[in-house]
Motif scaffolding. Structure first.
Motif, mmCIF file in Angstrom:
data_model
loop_
_atom_site.group_PDB
_atom_site.id
_atom_site.type_symbol
_atom_site.label_atom_id
_atom_site.label_comp_id
_atom_site.label_asym_id
_atom_site.label_seq_id
_atom_site.Cartn_x
_atom_site.Cartn_y
_atom_site.Cartn_z
ATOM 1 N N SER B 288 32.965 3.012 4.716
ATOM 2 C CA SER B 288 31.616 2.650 5.133
ATOM 3 C C SER B 288 31.534 1.153 5.460
ATOM 4 N N PHE B 289 32.229 0.333 4.696
ATOM 5 C CA PHE B 289 32.221 -1.104 4.995
ATOM 6 C C PHE B 289 32.803 -1.379 6.392
ATOM 7 N N TYR B 290 33.763 -0.547 6.816
ATOM 8 C CA TYR B 290 34.351 -0.714 8.153
ATOM 9 C C TYR B 290 33.595 0.083 9.210
ATOM 10 N N GLY B 291 32.744 1.002 8.744
ATOM 11 C CA GLY B 291 32.150 1.977 9.651
ATOM 12 C C GLY B 291 30.803 1.594 10.234
ATOM 13 N N HIS B 292 30.214 0.494 9.808
ATOM 14 C CA HIS B 292 28.943 0.087 10.409
ATOM 15 C C HIS B 292 28.889 -1.425 10.583
ATOM 16 N N VAL B 293 27.932 -1.845 11.391
ATOM 17 C CA VAL B 293 27.763 -3.277 11.667
ATOM 18 C C VAL B 293 27.099 -3.968 10.478
ATOM 19 N N HIS B 294 27.218 -5.273 10.429
ATOM 20 C CA HIS B 294 26.674 -6.049 9.309
ATOM 21 C C HIS B 294 25.686 -7.089 9.823
ATOM 22 N N ARG B 295 25.108 -7.829 8.866
ATOM 23 C CA ARG B 295 24.242 -8.935 9.276
ATOM 24 C C ARG B 295 25.097 -10.079 9.825
ATOM 25 N N HIS B 296 24.628 -10.689 10.927
ATOM 26 C CA HIS B 296 25.401 -11.766 11.560
ATOM 27 C C HIS B 296 25.530 -12.975 10.642
ATOM 28 N N PRO B 297 26.736 -13.429 10.390
ATOM 29 C CA PRO B 297 26.891 -14.756 9.799
ATOM 30 C C PRO B 297 26.371 -15.772 10.813
ATOM 31 N N CYS B 298 25.813 -16.846 10.334
ATOM 32 C CA CYS B 298 25.180 -17.796 11.253
ATOM 33 C C CYS B 298 25.372 -19.205 10.737
ATOM 34 N N LYS B 299 25.686 -20.090 11.666
ATOM 35 C CA LYS B 299 25.729 -21.514 11.338
ATOM 36 C C LYS B 299 24.612 -22.196 12.113
ATOM 37 N N MET B 300 23.885 -23.029 11.416
ATOM 38 C CA MET B 300 22.678 -23.613 12.010
ATOM 39 C C MET B 300 22.701 -25.120 11.846
ATOM 40 N N ARG B 301 22.285 -25.798 12.901
ATOM 41 C CA ARG B 301 22.064 -27.241 12.798
ATOM 42 C C ARG B 301 20.620 -27.496 13.161
ATOM 43 N N TYR B 302 19.952 -28.218 12.316
ATOM 44 C CA TYR B 302 18.526 -28.457 12.525
ATOM 45 C C TYR B 302 18.225 -29.936 12.508
ATOM 46 N N GLU B 303 17.219 -30.287 13.277
ATOM 47 C CA GLU B 303 16.679 -31.632 13.201
ATOM 48 C C GLU B 303 15.162 -31.500 13.324
ATOM 49 N N HIS B 304 14.458 -31.982 12.313
ATOM 50 C CA HIS B 304 12.992 -31.940 12.320
ATOM 51 C C HIS B 304 12.462 -33.364 12.384
ATOM 52 N N GLY B 305 11.524 -33.607 13.278
ATOM 53 C CA GLY B 305 10.852 -34.896 13.351
ATOM 54 C C GLY B 305 9.390 -34.706 12.982
ATOM 55 N N ALA B 306 8.869 -35.653 12.184
ATOM 56 C CA ALA B 306 7.480 -35.538 11.735
ATOM 57 C C ALA B 306 6.847 -36.917 11.656
ATOM 58 N N THR B 307 5.526 -36.924 11.581
ATOM 59 C CA THR B 307 4.832 -38.180 11.328
ATOM 60 C C THR B 307 4.880 -38.450 9.824
ATOM 61 N N ARG B 308 4.482 -39.674 9.449
ATOM 62 C CA ARG B 308 4.495 -39.994 8.025
ATOM 63 C C ARG B 308 3.499 -39.149 7.231
ATOM 64 N N SER B 309 2.485 -38.680 7.933
ATOM 65 C CA SER B 309 1.513 -37.839 7.222
ATOM 66 C C SER B 309 1.983 -36.382 7.143
#
Lengths: 102, 802, 290
Positions: B288-309
């Motif tokens: 069964s482990f070989y017999g169906h698809v799995h959740r995608h492994p994912c690598k993420m790079r994020y950059e968030h910009g915000a105001t001081r408030s």
């Protein structure tokens, strides 16, 4: 599942290499695979001497022609092309209905 | 090859109709399969049997990447009791299949692209014989180089898995003017996050029974999620018209996305058609482990910009998903990851790029949360990081940016109807915190490490974390999403009866119960029977995307309404009543509470039947900049996790998970709670335990000994607050329920772990190693800057230097 | 597959003599997993679950002799006082279903370094009783287990029992797993205090090819106790000594990286378990003097 449609059209191209061509048979098939890979739509092997192109109607039909030409250029004797609309099960239980636009 | 001498007599295969205890919508009607499942009497698809039935088995590649030079079947074919040995040459129709793109071989010919890829089939009188026969097949493999990660696949010069290259899809979203916005950002946080490959780990392995009809067609009884998409692919690969491949749903033991792709379906049908005998295939856990698809492994790079408030100004994200060897639903998963990459927040400017690539890893596809799980871990980690940098309370920061009705997503789509992100967070904040930590308890079961006696309170630190998440309900990007229901109202000796027939898969979520509740409510009839799901009725679409109550529940509702209209017309005609004032109650037609006529009388011997198709609002594809109204509607949930961490050993006990979720309308409150608790448990598993470990394309832990699921000692009580803010476009105002809990749980748990340990914890599942600061596993290869996936963002180091 | 089911030990030994290739099965909690995974297909299986002699235990002047077929559940219920370390280890084994079927005899037969029953046996220097039609021999457990999943059992022999001294002081068993129940040890640690002999006995599990005794760490702590007269005064050991003990135990570990954990983590965790276990056992000893 899909956020995405099944591909609208597939074109399966089966190559019969010519033993008399300049390139050996395996090279003829490989040339076709290369051309398929560069033709635009998704291209996948579909059997020992077959490739399937899948995607939108126009791009698949255009690509099928280009790949056929590549096959002939490589010296292939026969190219069998099978173009298939992805058939979808009927909405009311009858077989073979096509997905219409909503 | 010997043929069957006797024609098998199918006694009974698959489920019969289900009848229900009374109750309409809004009531916690008991599910009909509950007691049989607990007592072991429920018939799962793996339990089906027929006289004369053969057992099918699948030979799989031991190599993740190899060329097949030859195959020797002779010893298997000569074994007594073996009835068929088949290879790709025996595939009657198209040799490749796929839900969206036909790229996956039914059986491999000259190349295998992942470990476990099917290569040959055997049918035998006994499952042990079939297994021995597989062992006697000789395959001459030439092992090839392995493409073992998405970054590697996208790097220049990587070996190509398919003729059109390794990049399966790139989704690009450009929203506002991020470059201009950068100047306004007073605070910037960056982060890299990673999520491992989770398995659906449904308890009932892949199984089904194919029965040839003697006229070249086949009936397949199978545990699946979407009968008609199976039928489409079966028809193509078997080279048969649709009406010669009929499917009936049999007892499903969980799905979670893992049953959307074909597994044993074509194989069993090929063997059945070839041997002219019924053929059953049941995978064991390892297969069964070989017999169906799995959740995608994912690598993420994020950059968030915000105001001081604390106002978000822009988000940049680059997401790279590992699709494995074949497409499955990767192209849709990657689009979800991209569309929801900023979270349920007002983000005026965004640059988002999501890539999914072919690799020699196990194919990945649908799993509960479908792309939104991965990014929720990314953006919620970022929100906590930003709050810390701003010195703000993490809930306060989320409230300040919370999406609401009318907010535009990065795709430009405007949120219609309630988007109660702030309300959910407020609800969580109001809930009292559990006592702790440890509280001088001597009960080991309440301490990290549990009964293994690793701490008596030493090193235990309490942590609390929050997360909120969302995703789309139903299929998106222009998919023509519909569901069909056939409802029949008739009179029996016991009075009026409603029969509901759909092809929608009951996968354990409780759909059949809800269908009956809807019919009972709409038609005022006590006795409702739900017929087995099969392909004799039109498609219902998949039991996925949190859509089935919405779509098929909606279809049943529409069909009932159509029946009611016809009925009322007749009543109006015969009894001179105004059809507008009529209603159905307790088997009678009433007008303002006044009895008009009994259903028995008005229907007589003429049943009313209606078949209706229910569609949600039209959606549209994304354009080149990722703009478009791609989604139907959204569902939101938030979690608070309270954990005790043994910070010396890195062991964890989750003390409590609290959640608030908007369900629009709880058609069956108990079932809703079940979905929320189940999704929460699956999220806890992802945060702490569940990962298919893959090295160089090989799965290292294909068993429940080493792929660990949470036990009852790992799963705490769930405190649930259910909001019912009606979605104006939905049947009864309901929203999908199944996926959101699985989305917001993991980041909440990890946030709590960070709170307890002070560590960054950029990767899930969080292993004990990471919690004590010891490198987690062997060093991972660094992606090459400039390779796809990192083009838009550049390497973090580079951006830091700018 | 041939299936033998002898009703007595005598007949079991005869069957083993006649079928040296026969694989013994008792609870089946290891063997059936192997068979289900198709990793091994024994030609002959020798079912010992009906052999009454193997399911008995008895006291033998200061020792306990436990039949190889006594289940974990019975060890927990019946031997908690005589063999507290082994009973604690038994509590960490699998699920109730596994504990109802699984046996220490099976742990010995499998000889996995992760076997939860082994560290307590090593710490208390248990002897394994090996029987054949030719007689019975006793082998110290540390000589019986010769490597990962390897042991000194001869083809005509069966493990009939193990024998270990009754506890004379507090004992502990602690195991790290990534899940809070039903988990195979990432690493584990067993400890026994023997006040009458001034001995501290300890063993690491699942962090080397076999369970590993820790003589240097043991001698160190014994020295600390002797020097401070702690056995008599029941005074505190002190954090520094506990830490040093943990470090010396760590030094004895020889783990590898695998799917369950990294070698570095195992070494780290063993140190913590050793320190904590000694602290708990010593606290219990101190309370015993009140």
């Amino acid at each position: 599942m899909p956020g995405h449609n099944r591909d609208e059209l597939t074109a399966e191209l089966k190559i019969t290499p010519s033993p008399r061509a300049e390139q050996p048979p395996q090279a003829q098939v490989e040339a076709v695979m290369r051309a398929a890979g560069e033709a635009g739509p998704a291209a996948h092997e579909a059997g020992p001497d077959s490739v399937v192109l899948s995607g939108g109607r126009e791009e698949v039909l255009d690509a099928a022609r280009r790949v056929t030409e590549a096959a002939l250029d490589a010296g292939a004797k026969t190219v069998e092309v099978r173009v298939e609309a992805q058939e979808e099960s009927g909405r009311f239980g009858e077989a073979g209905g096509r997905r219409g636009s909503p | 090859m010997t043929r069957a001498q006797t024609t098998p007599t199918p006694t009974r295969v698959g489920p019969g109709p289900t009848t229900f205890s009374p109750g309409g919508i809004g009531e916690s009607v008991r599910r009909p399969d509950g007691v049989p499942k607990v007592t072991g009497e429920f018939e799962f698809s793996s339990d089906m049997r027929l006289d004369g039935m053969l057992w099918g088995a699948t030979l799989r590649s031991p190599h993740p990447s190899a060329r097949i030079w030859s195959m020797d079947l002779s010893r298997a074919e000569a074994m007594p009791g073996v009835r068929a040995v088949l290879t790709h040459e025996d595939v009657p129709g198209r040799k490749v299949y796929g839900m969206e793109t036909p790229d996956q071989p039914v059986l491999a010919w000259d190349r295998v692209r992942y470990q476990g890829e099917p290569v040959a089939l055997v049918a035998a009188d006994h499952p042990e014989t079939a297994k021995r026969a597989l062992g006697s097949i000789r395959v001459d493999y030439e092992v090839l180089d392995v493409v073992s990660s998405a970054e590697e696949a996208l790097a220049e010069g990587a070996p190509e898995l398919h003729p059109s290259g390794n990049l399966l899809r790139h989704v690009r979203i450009r929203h506002g003017d991020a470059e201009a916005a950068e100047a306004r950002a007073e605070v910037v946080v960056r982060g890299e996050y990673e999520i491992g490959m989770q398995d659906q780990a449904f308890l009932g392995p892949e199984s089904g029974l194919a029965v040839p009809d003697g006229r070249g067609g086949v009936d397949l009884y199978v545990a699946t999620q979407w009968l008609h998409v199976d039928q489409d692919q079966l028809a193509e690969s078997l080279g048969l018209p649709h009406d010669m491949v009929r499917l009936t749903l049999s007892g499903v033991g969980g799905a979670f996305g893992g049953r959307e792709d074909l597994s044993m379906q074509v194989h069993a049908c090929m063997l059945a058609l070839h041997t002219e005998r019924p053929v059953k295939i049941v995978y064991d856990r390892e297969e069964s482990f070989y017999g169906h698809v799995h959740r995608h492994p994912c690598k993420m790079r994020y950059e968030h910009g915000a105001t001081r408030s604390g106002e978000l100004v822009y988000v940049r994200a680059s997401l790279v998903l590992d699709g494995g060897a074949y497409a499955s639903s990767s192209t849709a998963v990657v689009a979800n990851a991209a569309r929801f990459a900023c979270g349920p927040y007002r983000v005026p400017n965004a640059v988002l790029d999501a890539y999914v690539a072919y690799t020699n890893n196990p194919p990945c596809g649908a799993m509960r949360g479908f792309g939104a799980v991965q990014t929720c871990f990314g953006y919620e980690s970022q929100m906590d990081k930003l709050a810390e940098k701003l010195g703000m309370d993490p809930i306060e920061l989320r409230l300040r940016n919370a999406m609401k009705e009318g907010t535009r997503l990065p795709t430009g789509q405007k949120i219609e109807g309630p988007a109660p992100v702030a309300e959910l967070l407020e609800k969580l904040r109001e809930m009292p915190l559990p006592e702790g930590p440890g509280g001088g308890t001597r009960d080991l079961r309440e301490l990290p490490g549990g009964v293994s006696n690793t701490t008596h309170g030493e090193g235990v630190v309490r942590g609390v974390g929050y997360a909120v998440g969302f995703k789309n309900v139903g299929f998106s990007e222009g998919f023509d999403d519909y569901s069909t229901a056939r409802v029949r109202l008739s009179v029996t000796d016991d009075g009026p009866l409603v029969e509901v027939h759909t092809a929608a898969a009951e996968v354990g979520q409780g759909l059949v119960t809800v269908e009956a509740q809807i019919a009972r409510t709409e038609l005022g009839v006590e006795k409702v029977s739900v017929l087995p799901a099969d392909t004799r009725v039109g498609s219902s679409g998949s039991s996925s995307a949190s859509r089935q109550t919405y779509m098929t529940g909606g279809a049943v509702k529409l069909a009932c309404e159509a029946i009611r209209r016809r009925l009322f017309e007749t009543v109006a005609e015969r009894h001179g009543e105004d059809p507008e004032g009529l209603a159905l109650e307790n088997g009678s037609v009433v007008s303002d509470g006044r009895f008009v006529v009994a259903l028995d009388e008005i229907l007589g011997a003429e049943p009313i039947e209606e078949t209706v198709v229910h569609r949600h609002v039209e959606t549209f594809p994304l354009d080149e900049d990722g703009q478009g109204d791609a989604d139907v509607t959204y569902a939101f949930s938030a979690h608070r996790a309270v954990v005790d961490v043994d910070v010396e050993l890195g062991l964890v006990r989750v003390v409590e998970l609290a959640t608030a979720q908007d369900v629009g309308k709880a058609l069956n409150p108990q079932a809703v709670e079940g979905q929320i608790e189940g999704g929460t448990a699956q999220g806890l598993g992802l945060a702490l335990l569940e990962e298919i470990q893959v090295r160089d394309g090989r799965v290292l832990n294909a068993s429940f000994t080493d792929y660990l699921l949470p036990t009852i000692l790992d799963m705490p009580p769930v405190r649930t607050e259910i909001l019912e803010l009606a979605d104006p476009g939905a049947p009864y105002g309901l929203r999908g329920v199944g996926e959101p809990p699985n989305i917001s749980t993991p980041p909440a748990v990890v946030a709590a772990l960070r709170d307890a340990t002070g560590r960054e914890l950029p990767r899930m599942p969080v292993r004990p190693e990471a919690l004590v600061g010891i490198a987690d596993g062997p060093p991972r290869r660094r992606p090459q800057p400039g390779s796809a996936g990192y083009g838009t963002l550049g390497s973090l180091e580079e951006r830091r230097d700018q | 597959m041939e299936f033998l089911r002898p009703p007595s030990l005598h007949e079991a030994l005869e069957a083993k003599a006649a079928h040296p290739e026969a694989v013994p099965i008792s609870g089946g909690t290891d063997l059936m997993v192997e068979i289900n995974f198709d990793r091994g297909r024994p030609e002959t299986v020798l079912d010992l679950s009906r052999v009454p002699e193997l399911a008995e235990w008895e006291r033998e002047n200061g020792h306990v002799r436990v039949g190889a077929g006594v289940t974990y559940e019975r060890i927990i219920a019946e031997l908690g006082e005589a063999l507290p370390g082994l009973a604690m280890a038994s509590r960490t084994v699998g699920s109730p279903q596994i504990r109802n079927r699984g046996t220490v005899g099976g742990n010995l037969g499998t000889s996995s370094p992760a076997g939860d029953g082994l560290p307590p046996l090593y710490a208390s220097e248990a002897e394994v009783e090996l029987s054949s039609t030719g007689g019975t021999r006793r082998v110290p457990v540390s000589e019986f287990v010769t490597g990962p999943k390897r042991n000194a059992l001869r083809p005509d022999e069966l493990i009939s029992a193990f024998r270990m001294p009754r506890a004379t002081g507090p004992q502990q068993y602690a195991k790290v797993g990534t899940r809070n129940a039903m988990v195979i040890a990432v690493c584990s640690f067993g400890l026994a205090l023997c006040p009458e002999r001034g001995r501290v006995e300890a063993c690491i599990g699942s962090a080397g090819p076999t369970p590993i005794r820790t003589p240097e760490a043991e001698r160190f702590v014994e020295g600390v106790m002797e020097e401070g007269g702690l056995w008599e005064t029941r005074g505190p050991i002190g954090d520094a000594a506990l830490r040093r003990f943990g470090e010396m135990v760590q030094a004895a570990a020889r783990p590898i990286d695998d799917v369950r954990g990294t070698a570095a983590y195992r070494v780290h965790a063993i140190g913590v378990l050793a320190r904590r276990s000694l602290g708990w056992a010593w606290d219990e000893y101190r309370r015993g003097g009140e």
